[in-house]
Design an enzyme around this catalytic site. Sequence first.
Site, PDB file in Angstrom:
ATOM      1  N   ASP A  83      37.533  37.339  43.018  1.00 52.38           N
ATOM      2  CA  ASP A  83      36.627  36.832  41.953  1.00 52.38           C
ATOM      3  C   ASP A  83      35.775  37.418  41.433  1.00 52.38           C
ATOM      4  O   ASP A  83      35.123  36.877  40.116  1.00 52.38           O
ATOM      5  CB  ASP A  83      35.801  36.006  43.209  1.00 52.38           C
ATOM      6  N   HIS A 119      31.125  48.696  44.541  1.00 52.06           N
ATOM      7  CA  HIS A 119      30.804  47.297  44.968  1.00 52.06           C
ATOM      8  C   HIS A 119      30.463  47.695  46.974  1.00 52.06           C
ATOM      9  O   HIS A 119      30.412  46.388  47.167  1.00 52.06           O
ATOM     10  CB  HIS A 119      32.112  46.452  44.533  1.00 52.06           C
ATOM     11  N   GLU A 131      38.982  27.377  46.255  1.00 54.65           N
ATOM     12  CA  GLU A 131      38.035  27.719  47.441  1.00 54.65           C
ATOM     13  C   GLU A 131      37.446  26.677  47.870  1.00 54.65           C
ATOM     14  O   GLU A 131      37.538  25.611  47.201  1.00 54.65           O
ATOM     15  CB  GLU A 131      37.624  28.711  46.173  1.00 54.65           C
TER      16      GLU A 131
END
Length: 595
Positions: A216, A152, A332
Site C-alpha cells: 500500500d 520502516h 481490500e
Amino acid sequence: MLRGKSLKRNPAYVSSTTLPQDFVPFPPPPPPCVVYLSFTLIPSLYKSLFDTDKKERKNMAPKLLLTFVICRLITTVGLTLDPTDLLLLGLDGHLSVDPSDVAAASVDFGMMTRAAPLAVLHPSSAEDVARMVGAAYRSTHGFSVSAKGHGHSINGQAQTSSGVVIEMSVSKGVRQWGLPRVSEKSMYVDAWGGELWIDVLTTTIQYGLAPKSWTDYLYLSVGGTLSNAGISGQAFNHGPQISNVYELDVVTGKGELLTCSEEQNSELFHAVLGGLGQFGIITRARIGLEAAPQRVRWIRVLYSHFSTFTKDQEYLISLHGQPSNQKFDYVEGFVIVDEGLINNWRSSFFSPRNPLKISSFGATGGVLYCLEIAKNYHDSSADTIDQDVEALLKKLDFIPSSVFTTDLPYVDFLDRVHKAELKLRSKGLWDVPHPWLNLFVPKSRIADFDEGVFKGILGNKTSGPILIYPMNKNKWDDRTSVVTPEEDVFYVVALLRSALDSGEEAQSLEYLANQNRQILRFCDDAGIKVKQYLPHYTTQQEWLDHFGHDNWTLFSKRKIAFDPRRILSTGQRIFEPPTPPLSASAFMPSLYHYS
C-alpha cells in the site's frame, strides 16, 4: 572532530600526509588493539607512504587516516572486532561514524526501540556489501551486520548495537548505483535491493509496464518487502510480491555474493524470500512486470453486518481465475469503530458538507465495515468500464446508499498513501511511535476475531486505520520462509495505530501497546491460531509456535547453511547474536530469549 567524519577515501585528504589539526590524541591507557595499531600497522603505513611513488601515496594517505578513525572508534564506542578487518576491505562506498548517520540508523518507523550501531556503511555496490559481511564472518571476535532499507520496521528489526548497519537506500540524496533496468522483451525489471518501490514504478511506467503486486505504501525498499512478503489488495490475484520474483542476487552470511532463482541456488532463493533477513542481504531483485493500466476506478462501499462484508470479500477473491473484465483488480477493506475515522476518511469520497455518522447506517455493535475495490482500465476501454463495474457491484450486498466512487490515474492510485503521509508530516503526526500489529487470521475464526476484538477490545477508539481483507493461500509459495495459517483463505488484519502525546489515554503508547497484548492474549485464549506478519516475538516459545516444528526445523537448517555465525539481522531476535566459538547447539532449539 575527526570522529564525526566519514571513513570514505576522501580526495581532499590525498595531498596531505600529516594528521588534521583537530585530531584528539588517545586517552591513556590505550587498549591493546590501539597499541597494535600505533606500534605496528601505523608505522608500516607511514613507511609505505615514503617508500612508494606519488600515485601509490594517494592511495595510502586515506588508509592512514582511516586507521586513526578506527582508533577513535575503538576508544569512544568500544569496538571489539580486529581493526585490520575494516582496513583491508577496500570499500568503494564509505564507512561512517558521523553522528547523523549513526542516529538515523538507530531508530525506525516504529520509534519504540533505539540501538546505535558502531558504524554505518553506505555501499556503492553489491561487492561492498559482500566485503563487509565477509569481514564480519571472518572476524575473530564477531560482529553483526544489519541491512536497512527505508527504515520502516516497527520493532528494531534492522537495528544492531554490536555491529554495522548497511544503509541500502539512497542516502543524503546520493545515488551510488544505477537506476532499475527494464527488459521490455522479457517483461521484468532488475532493481537494487535498496531501491524504493516508488522509484521502480517511476522507471517501469516509462515503458508502459509495472510490477503486478504491490504494497500500500511505495516508499519501502525492494529488499525490505521481499524479506517479509509484500502484500496489498492485488495479492489475492497475483500473490504477494515474493511470488513475483524471478531472480535474486544475495550476499549470504558468509560474505558470498550469489545469484539464485528457481533453477539456480534454489534453496537460498526460497529461504531469502520472506526470510526476515536471516539468510542473506538482497542486493538485486528481478521482478516480473505486466502492461500498466492507465486509470483506476476506485470504489468504497459500506456494510453494517460483518458476515455480509466477509461473504462479499471472499466472493470477490474467488474470481481470481476469471477474465479481467469479470473481476476487480484490487480487494481490500477496513473497519470503522469511531466517528473521527469515518469523517477523516470522507476527504477523498464524501462531501464535507454532509459528515457521516456510524449510527446513520445502523452499524451492529457500533462498527461499520468498508469494502475497498478497484478496477484498472485503459483509455481505450473507458466506454465499457462503467458496465463492467456495475455488473460486479450487482452481486454484492452492501448498503445501497453507501457507494462512493472516484476515478484517477493508475500511478496516483498506487501512491495514494504517500499523500496522506505528507498531510500527517505537515501536522507533525508522522514521526511518532507506531505500535502496529499485523496478523494473519484463519478464515474459520475471523468472525470470532470480529466479536472479540473489533466489537470488544477496541471499544470506540482506534488511533489509526484497521485494514482487513482475505487472501488465497494457493497464491503463496510454501517453499519460502513465510508462515501463514493452514487454511485455503486467511485474512490480513492490520492495526496501523499511531501513539500521540495528546493527553488522551487511549492514544498513548502504553495504552496501545497494552491493547496489542490483549488482542494476542485473546487469540491465544480463544484458540485462534493467528500468525504475525512482520513478526515480533519476545520468548522462545512464541517463535516456535510461530513457525511450527517442521518450519522451524527447516528455518534453522537454512540458518546454519547460509549464516552459520548468526551475523545477519540480529534485531529480529530469533537467534543468539554472534559469539565465538560457534556450536551447532546454538541453533536448535536455543533461541535468544527476552522476558
